[in-house]
Design an enzyme around this catalytic site. Structure first.
Site, PDB file in Angstrom:
ATOM      1  N   ASP A   1      -2.425  -5.526  -4.294  1.00 46.56           N
ATOM      2  CA  ASP A   1      -2.907  -4.223  -3.827  1.00 46.56           C
ATOM      3  C   ASP A   1      -3.327  -3.412  -5.049  1.00 46.56           C
ATOM      4  OD1 ASP A   1      -0.623  -3.365  -5.075  1.00 46.56           O
ATOM      5  OD2 ASP A   1       0.011  -2.059  -3.434  1.00 46.56           O
TER       6      ASP A   1
ATOM      7  N   LYS B   1      -5.201  -9.661   1.338  1.00 48.95           N
ATOM      8  CA  LYS B   1      -3.967  -8.972   0.948  1.00 48.95           C
ATOM      9  C   LYS B   1      -3.033  -8.843   2.142  1.00 48.95           C
ATOM     10  CE  LYS B   1      -2.947  -4.776   1.210  1.00 48.95           C
ATOM     11  NZ  LYS B   1      -2.904  -3.310   1.247  1.00 48.95           N
TER      12      LYS B   1
END
Ligand code: SF4
Length: 219
Positions: free
Chosen positions: A139, A121
């Site tokens: 996320d 991420k």
């Protein structure tokens, strides 16, 4: 899972709600951004911005972070969750940037994910926000919204969510969709009290319909 056409319909509604969505972390350059995203794991952007306001005044380069003890760095980021590990990772990351990348943040995703404290991420955020490379970072907000809307399956892991979104959404919209899904999850389809009653996606949302039924049944 939804068809590509239906997914885009829903994404377009979200895009209309948050046309100006962007990264809410404060940073001056790719290095600051990398530090800020690393700090943001399991922590709100608002908290990170409060800490980095002072942190970025004190530390400007990777060497600056190595010129202090890890205890001093821990103290500087103490109000952020997991601050002990994050301080150790920051110093280890700075060491590698100096030794292997002339003190610069690498632009390749494959290099970024090898840095301490930098997962998939974080690497996606850095390449897309700092270097303009299309990426769709997943996320907690992106994952929750994608699953509630049925774009992804409840059982999907984060990588599967990312793969599905990247398959369903044109590459030139990945980065902006990432920001728009975050805003939608942060300000509208929130974890605890999503605004289903005023949501333009209610008719298409399995989670919203379920929640409405619960509310109606309770009345
Ligand atoms: Fe989120 Fe509710 Fe809208 Fe569904 S209807 S997207 S759960 S706010």
């Amino acid at each position: 899972m939804l068809s590509k056409k239906k997914t885009l319909e829903l994404i377009n509604v979200i895009a209309d709600m948050f046309p100006d969505a962007e990264c809410e972390l404060n940073y001056r350059n790719p290095f600051d951004l990398t530090i800020a995203v690393l700090l943001s794991a399991q922590c709100t952007d608002a908290t990170v911005n409060r800490v980095t306001a002072a942190l970025f005044q004190k530390y400007h380069t990777p060497q600056d972070y190595l010129n202090v003890s890890v205890e001093e760095l821990m103290e500087d980021i103490r109000s952020i969750g997991l601050y002990r590990n994050k301080a150790k990772n920051i110093q280890a990351l700075c060491r590698i940037l100096i030794d292997d990348y002339d003190g610069q943040v690498p632009t390749q995703h494959s290099d970024l994910v090898k840095l301490p404290g930098v997962g998939r991420k974080t690497a996606n955020v850095v390449v897309s926000v700092a270097f303009g490379v299309p990426a769709l970072a997943v996320d907690t907000h992106v994952e929750r919204v994608s699953k509630r809307l049925g774009i992804c399956r409840w059982k999907d892991n984060v990588t599967e969510v990312e793969e599905t979104l990247c398959r369903q959404i044109p590459i030139d919209r990945w980065t902006q969709t990432h920001h728009q899904l975050i805003f939608f999850g942060r300000y509208h389809c929130t974890a605890k009290n999503p605004k289903c009653n005023v949501c333009p996606l209610l008719a298409d949302c399995r989670e919203g319909r379920k929640r409405k039924k619960v509310i109606v049944d309770a009345e």
